[in-house]
Design an enzyme around this catalytic site. Structure first.
Site, PDB file in Angstrom:
ATOM      1  N   GLU A 119       0.814  -1.190  -0.099  1.00 61.58           N
ATOM      2  CA  GLU A 119       0.029   0.016   0.123  1.00 61.58           C
ATOM      3  C   GLU A 119       0.799   1.312   0.118  1.00 61.58           C
ATOM      4  O   GLU A 119       2.075   1.131   0.355  1.00 61.58           O
ATOM      5  CB  GLU A 119      -0.758   0.217   1.317  1.00 61.58           C
ATOM      6  CG  GLU A 119      -1.815  -1.239   1.611  1.00 61.58           C
ATOM      7  CD  GLU A 119      -2.388  -1.274   2.965  1.00 61.58           C
ATOM      8  OE1 GLU A 119      -1.991  -0.231   3.701  1.00 61.58           O
ATOM      9  OE2 GLU A 119      -2.775  -2.211   3.308  1.00 61.58           O
ATOM     10  N   LYS A 121       2.326   4.449   1.330  1.00 60.02           N
ATOM     11  CA  LYS A 121       2.637   4.906   2.925  1.00 60.02           C
ATOM     12  C   LYS A 121       2.200   6.373   2.768  1.00 60.02           C
ATOM     13  O   LYS A 121       3.095   7.385   2.647  1.00 60.02           O
ATOM     14  CB  LYS A 121       4.329   4.785   3.283  1.00 60.02           C
ATOM     15  CG  LYS A 121       4.166   4.990   4.688  1.00 60.02           C
ATOM     16  CD  LYS A 121       5.804   4.381   5.400  1.00 60.02           C
ATOM     17  CE  LYS A 121       6.022   4.671   6.709  1.00 60.02           C
ATOM     18  NZ  LYS A 121       5.619   5.945   7.288  1.00 60.02           N
ATOM     19  N   ASP A 123       1.530   9.859   3.963  1.00 61.76           N
ATOM     20  CA  ASP A 123       2.557  10.783   5.029  1.00 61.76           C
ATOM     21  C   ASP A 123       1.820  11.767   5.728  1.00 61.76           C
ATOM     22  O   ASP A 123       1.482  12.936   5.348  1.00 61.76           O
ATOM     23  CB  ASP A 123       3.453  11.551   3.872  1.00 61.76           C
ATOM     24  CG  ASP A 123       4.667  11.941   4.857  1.00 61.76           C
ATOM     25  OD1 ASP A 123       4.679  11.576   6.121  1.00 61.76           O
ATOM     26  OD2 ASP A 123       5.456  12.777   4.340  1.00 61.76           O
ATOM     27  N   TYR A 230      -6.530   1.803   7.019  1.00 60.08           N
ATOM     28  CA  TYR A 230      -5.970   0.397   6.288  1.00 60.08           C
ATOM     29  C   TYR A 230      -5.791  -0.711   7.296  1.00 60.08           C
ATOM     30  O   TYR A 230      -5.327  -1.700   7.044  1.00 60.08           O
ATOM     31  CB  TYR A 230      -4.612   1.120   5.828  1.00 60.08           C
ATOM     32  CG  TYR A 230      -3.839   1.944   6.814  1.00 60.08           C
ATOM     33  CD1 TYR A 230      -3.244   1.260   8.079  1.00 60.08           C
ATOM     34  CD2 TYR A 230      -3.480   3.148   6.637  1.00 60.08           C
ATOM     35  CE1 TYR A 230      -2.405   2.099   9.009  1.00 60.08           C
ATOM     36  CE2 TYR A 230      -2.595   3.836   7.190  1.00 60.08           C
ATOM     37  CZ  TYR A 230      -2.322   3.383   8.784  1.00 60.08           C
ATOM     38  OH  TYR A 230      -1.438   4.281   9.398  1.00 60.08           O
ATOM     39  N   LYS A 320      10.941   2.546   2.252  1.00 63.49           N
ATOM     40  CA  LYS A 320      10.665   4.258   1.875  1.00 63.49           C
ATOM     41  C   LYS A 320      11.205   4.737   0.312  1.00 63.49           C
ATOM     42  O   LYS A 320      12.167   3.857  -0.056  1.00 63.49           O
ATOM     43  CB  LYS A 320      11.355   4.978   3.022  1.00 63.49           C
ATOM     44  CG  LYS A 320      11.175   4.269   4.466  1.00 63.49           C
ATOM     45  CD  LYS A 320      10.096   5.295   5.008  1.00 63.49           C
ATOM     46  CE  LYS A 320      10.792   6.628   5.346  1.00 63.49           C
ATOM     47  NZ  LYS A 320      10.277   7.085   6.877  1.00 63.49           N
ATOM     48  N   CYS A 414      12.187  49.284   2.382  1.00 61.26           N
ATOM     49  CA  CYS A 414      11.705  48.422   1.395  1.00 61.26           C
ATOM     50  C   CYS A 414      12.338  48.614   0.142  1.00 61.26           C
ATOM     51  O   CYS A 414      12.496  50.004  -0.147  1.00 61.26           O
ATOM     52  CB  CYS A 414      10.039  48.985   1.275  1.00 61.26           C
ATOM     53  SG  CYS A 414       9.243  48.289  -0.183  1.00 61.26           S
ATOM     54  N   CYS A 417       9.983  51.092  -2.444  1.00 61.38           N
ATOM     55  CA  CYS A 417       9.694  52.294  -2.232  1.00 61.38           C
ATOM     56  C   CYS A 417      10.530  53.194  -1.490  1.00 61.38           C
ATOM     57  O   CYS A 417      10.496  54.270  -1.229  1.00 61.38           O
ATOM     58  CB  CYS A 417       8.272  52.480  -2.053  1.00 61.38           C
ATOM     59  SG  CYS A 417       8.070  51.968  -0.345  1.00 61.38           S
ATOM     60  N   CYS A 432       6.357  46.302   4.620  1.00 62.71           N
ATOM     61  CA  CYS A 432       6.765  47.990   4.370  1.00 62.71           C
ATOM     62  C   CYS A 432       5.137  48.528   4.560  1.00 62.71           C
ATOM     63  O   CYS A 432       4.299  48.288   4.348  1.00 62.71           O
ATOM     64  CB  CYS A 432       6.771  47.977   2.756  1.00 62.71           C
ATOM     65  SG  CYS A 432       6.347  49.647   2.022  1.00 62.71           S
ATOM     66  N   CYS A 437       3.047  52.139  -1.762  1.00 64.85           N
ATOM     67  CA  CYS A 437       3.812  51.362  -2.281  1.00 64.85           C
ATOM     68  C   CYS A 437       3.553  50.767  -3.513  1.00 64.85           C
ATOM     69  O   CYS A 437       2.435  49.698  -3.422  1.00 64.85           O
ATOM     70  CB  CYS A 437       4.516  50.199  -1.242  1.00 64.85           C
ATOM     71  SG  CYS A 437       5.869  49.175  -1.926  1.00 64.85           S
TER      72      CYS A 437
END
Ligand code: IVH
Length: 672
Positions: A119, A121, A123, A230, A320, A414, A417, A432, A437
């Site tokens: 099956e 795996k 995550d 499962y 894995k 920034c 600007c 900013c 801006c």
């Protein structure tokens, strides 16, 4: 028998029937992706059920589909003992190890051939579910395998999971599986969080875990969680011989989502290796993350015979996938100004192939992340893709440093600007604050006009983009100075829409102060802080003139937020925009006029679904009248306001002699 109890009996029967039907349709809709009825029909059933339940609140049970969100906030997660324990799996990485695994299975069992079920795996994070008398009664995380945490209220919000099983289900059932998040949903969630200035999740797994471990299940309900089961850990009286039967027949017959379509029966080590390769190839196209395959001896009797080692079974292994990461070099770090004004450091990388795509850049998120991982310009770094999509720097390969690498710090102004940037206390966000801006104007307009802000109907993302692109808006205030001819220049805007837009703008001008503050998009100021400001200062003028020290003295406002507010209003550019808004006729009013004391010293609890308001809105109204609103019924509760689908709290209130009132009565109390 009186007619009343006849009616009750009839209602009970109809309620039961509706709940079974709805559970069946949920399965077709959420699990099979094959709805058997129209949305309208489904809604009708749900509404009918709600109606019956509101007339017979005592017939509401926790497995009703109207009760997915309990509305109760927990203080901690209770411990849950797992019986049998939830095991982990030994991890293997090489094809040879698969052959060794197969050989050892055959040796222990003394047979020539063993069939395996392989099956994906998934995550996510492992959960155990207990059903009793067909009802979901408990859900717990894995914890240390012996004791997990009770996350029942949160798991109940997962739409694809039935709260009740079909009539022929075993009376006792413990099933196990994985809670996870689709990659696409994870990305959407992160985008949303980014916009709201909240921390983003590193990957779908963390997002799923963070969502499941919420003390307030109404938060979990907003998160797009999925579940797949499962294994069956306990089901007395059920005859099953193979893992195959569990995932192909038993679970689907119980309407529990299982990996029936993804799993494969493998009759040799080669077949397992082939399945592993195939899944690795399609991995990036899957809608969810997997980190390998799980191989299990198919025959349950053989599993039993082989037994377990201390923590993992001899009859299973996790094969894995190799890490998807690649190493590359950080050429440069650039600071980008996002549409929300956030300054984000982005690493420019030597191009590298990962999971089938060329990666050239990776966001470094913020200064604290750069410092924590000690990422420097010129460093060789390991890069992976979160959710197999978004590239991120996992770590620096420090052994390869030459001494030429350069430390990096986000500049204090920034880059677009030149305004002085605002840092949060934890250095996780730099913004900013300039209302005009150019990097932010489109998003600022969209946010300004949104429902949480000025609520100007018709100005969404597309309109905002065009206003800027066609040079119609150079700052927020321009929206209020546009004439009909200006609006007509936008795509797909005719006479009628132009008039509507102008009217919507006009109508938005009379606005609560709190919403005006939200609309301005002051860094680190959301609805809550805006509310605190409006209550404390009661006028825009007062807030604009407040010194940092005074702001800091407001309960609930910390140093970073105070600094941000003071900096925002000390910008002459921002003050000019605000002045123009006021000149145009925008009138932010403090809402204190509505404050009253009709519910002074009254303690209220809300439960169930109200018709007129959400529970939060109702609570807000009650507080405005001086009420205390708590999450649970106690001896000090004066009234429980119960809406449709009220359950446990109602029973508790009744047993404690707390008066239960309906929404109408509550509405009357508000009026005084
Ligand atoms: S079977 C004794 N099957 O992997 C068997 N586990 O490393 C126990 N997992 O805690 C688990 N997909 O969270 C099994 N198809 C799958 C799985 C799976 C993911 C996770 C599960 C478990 C961990 C073990």
């Amino acid at each position: 028998m009186s007619t009343e109890s006849d009616e009750r009996c009839e209602a009970r029967r109809e309620i039961e029937k509706l709940r079974d039907e709805i559970a069946r349709h949920n399965y077709h809709y959420y699990v099979r992706n094959d709805p058997q009825i129209s949305d309208a029909e489904y809604d009708r059933m749900l509404r009918r059920l709600e109606e019956l339940e509101s007339h017979h609140p005592d017939l509401v049970t926790p497995d009703s589909p109207t009760m997915r969100v309990s509305g109760e906030v927990e203080e901690t997660f209770d411990p849950v003992e797992h019986s049998p324990p939830m095991l982990s799996l030994r991890a293997i990485y090489e094809e040879d190890e698969v052959r060794d695994f197969d050989r050892s299975c055959r040796e222990i069992l003394q047979v020539d051939r063993v069939d395996y079920v392989a099956e994906p795996k998934f995550d996510g994070l492992a959960v155990s579910l207990i059903y009793e008398d067909r009802r979901l009664v408990r859900a717990a995380t894995r914890g240390d395998g012996h004791t997990g945490e009770d996350v029942t209220a949160n798991v109940r919000t997962i739409r694809s999971l039935p709260l009740r099983l079909p009539h022929d289900a075993p009376r006792e059932l413990v099933v196990r599986g994985e809670v996870y998040m689709l990659t696409e949903d994870f990305q959407r969630l992160n985008e949303q969080r980014e916009l709201q200035g909240e921390r983003t999740f590193a990957n779908p797994r963390n997002a799923a875990a963070g969502s499941l471990r919420q003390l307030d299940s109404s938060v979990t309900a907003e998160r797009p969680l999925q579940i797949i089961l499962y294994s069956i850990a306990h089901a007395p009286g059920v005859q099953i011989e193979r893992q195959q039967d569990i995932i192909q027949h038993l679970l689907p017959e119980l309407r529990l989502p299982s990996p029936a379509d993804q799993a494969r029966l493998c009759t040799s080590a080669d077949a397992i290796i082939e399945y592993h390769r195939e899944l690795m190839d399609v991995r990036v196209e899957l809608p969810y993350e997997i980190d390998g395959i799980v191989v299990k001896v198919d025959r349950l009797a053989w599993q039993q015979q082989m037994g377990t080692r201390t923590r993992d079974p001899r009859w299973a292994a996790a094969f894995k996938f190799p890490a998807r990461g690649e190493t590359t070099r950080v050429r440069e770090i650039e600071v980008q100004v996002g549409r929300t004004g956030r300054l984000t450091p982005v690493a420019h990388l030597d191009p590298v192939q990962i999971s089938g795509a060329t990666v050239r850049r990776a966001s470094l998120h913020n200064q604290s992340e750069i410092d924590k991982k000690d990422i420097r310009v010129g460093d060789r770094v390991l890069v992976e893709r979160a959710g197999d999509v978004i590239p991120y720097v996992v770590r620096v390969i420090k052994e390869e440093r030459t001494g030429e690498e350069r430390r990096f710090r986000i500049p204090d102004s920034c880059p677009v600007c030149g305004s002085e940037a605002i840092w949060s206390d934890d250095e996780k966000s730099v913004s900013c604050p300039n209302l005009s801006c150019p990097a932010q104007l489109k998003e600022r307009i969209r946010h300004f006009a949104s429902r949480a802000g000025m609520d100007i109907e018709g100005i969404g993302e597309r309109t905002a983009d065009q206003l800027v692109e066609k040079g119609l808006a150079e700052d927020l205030a321009d929206i209020y100075f546009l004439q009909k001819d200006d609006w007509l220049r936008l795509d797909k805007v005719g006479e009628k829409s132009a008039e509507n837009l102008m009217r919507a703008a006009e109508e938005s001008m009379d606005v609560p102060l709190q919403r005006f503050l939200v609309a301005l998009g002051i860094p680190l100021v959301g609805e809550h802080v805006a509310d605190l400001l409006a209550r404390r200062y009661e006028s825009l003028q007062g807030i604009m003139e407040a010194e940092e020290q005074s702001l800091l003295a407001v309960d609930g406002i910390g140093p970073g937020v105070a600094r941000s507010i003071a900096a925002f209003f000390s910008s002459s550019g921002n003050c000019r925009v605000i002045r123009r808004l006021l000149d145009a006729g925008v009138h932010p009013r403090a809402d204190s006029g509505d404050e009253g004391d009709r519910l002074q010293d009254v303690t209220l609890v809300f439960t169930g679904r109200l018709q007129r308001w959400t529970r939060e809105e109702a609570a807000e109204l009650a507080r405005a009248q001086g009420a205390r609103v708590t999450s649970d019924v106690s001896a000090s509760t004066d009234y429980l306001v119960a809406g449709a689908g009220a359950g446990g709290k109602m029973q508790r209130a009744e047993s404690m002699g707390v008066e239960v009132i309906d929404e109408e009565r509550f509405a009357e109390m508000l009026q005084g």
